[in-house]
Design a protein around this motif. Structure first.
Motif, PDB file in Angstrom:
ATOM      1  N   ILE A  74      -5.555  -1.387   2.496  1.00 54.83           N
ATOM      2  CA  ILE A  74      -5.516  -0.943   3.885  1.00 54.83           C
ATOM      3  C   ILE A  74      -4.067  -0.750   4.313  1.00 54.83           C
ATOM      4  N   GLY A  75      -3.215  -1.662   3.885  1.00 51.73           N
ATOM      5  CA  GLY A  75      -1.799  -1.584   4.227  1.00 51.73           C
ATOM      6  C   GLY A  75      -0.993  -2.549   3.392  1.00 51.73           C
ATOM      7  N   VAL A  76       0.307  -2.270   3.311  1.00 55.60           N
ATOM      8  CA  VAL A  76       1.215  -3.090   2.516  1.00 55.60           C
ATOM      9  C   VAL A  76       2.545  -3.189   3.256  1.00 55.60           C
ATOM     10  N   ALA A  77       3.213  -4.332   3.092  1.00 57.82           N
ATOM     11  CA  ALA A  77       4.517  -4.524   3.715  1.00 57.82           C
ATOM     12  C   ALA A  77       5.400  -5.390   2.826  1.00 57.82           C
ATOM     13  N   LEU A  78       6.698  -5.121   2.897  1.00 57.78           N
ATOM     14  CA  LEU A  78       7.697  -6.001   2.312  1.00 57.78           C
ATOM     15  C   LEU A  78       8.328  -6.738   3.484  1.00 57.78           C
ATOM     16  N   VAL A  79       8.303  -8.071   3.435  1.00 54.31           N
ATOM     17  CA  VAL A  79       8.667  -8.874   4.594  1.00 54.31           C
ATOM     18  C   VAL A  79       9.766  -9.871   4.243  1.00 54.31           C
TER      19      VAL A  79
END
Length: 124
Positions: free
Chosen positions: A19-24
């Motif tokens: 659905i979604g991806v992030a680098l945090v």
């Protein structure tokens, strides 16, 4: 070696049900990069909230005296998996990859495998 943008695109295309991806950055709670999401999933809000999850788990491990490292944190919802993978290696400390998956289309074992591969290819 992949940069942030390439790694996020790789996650969106190689992992079923994303659905979604992030680098945090979990020292600040800021998303360094996001892809996907939408009205149902604000990845910037998810980045900040999941930073609290990572910090809480790290604090708990410290209080328990556990001398180990967190690989993944998995949160299962009724219709989604939320997978947090803490990154290790040069230039990656203090970062995690966050992946939201549609439970009906995702293979959790394969998602974890792909996320580890993406981590290994990521150059920061």
């Amino acid at each position: 070696m992949a940069n942030t943008e390439t790694a996020l695109k790789d996650a969106m295309t190689s992992v079923d049900g994303v659905i979604g991806v992030a680098l945090v950055d979990y020292t600040s709670g800021m998303a360094l990069g996001t892809l996907g999401g939408g009205k149902e999933l604000d990845l910037n809000v998810a980045a900040a909230g999941n930073t609290d999850v990572v910090r809480a788990k790290a604090r708990t491990m410290e209080l328990l005296g556990l001398k180990d490292e967190i690989e993944d944190i998995l949160i299962t919802l009724g219709s989604q998996y939320h997978l947090i993978r803490l990154l290790k290696g040069r230039g990656k400390n203090g970062l995690f990859l966050y992946l939201a998956l549609d439970k009906s289309r995702a293979n959790l074992a394969m998602a974890r495998h792909q996320l580890k591969r993406i981590e290994n290819d990521l150059e920061l």
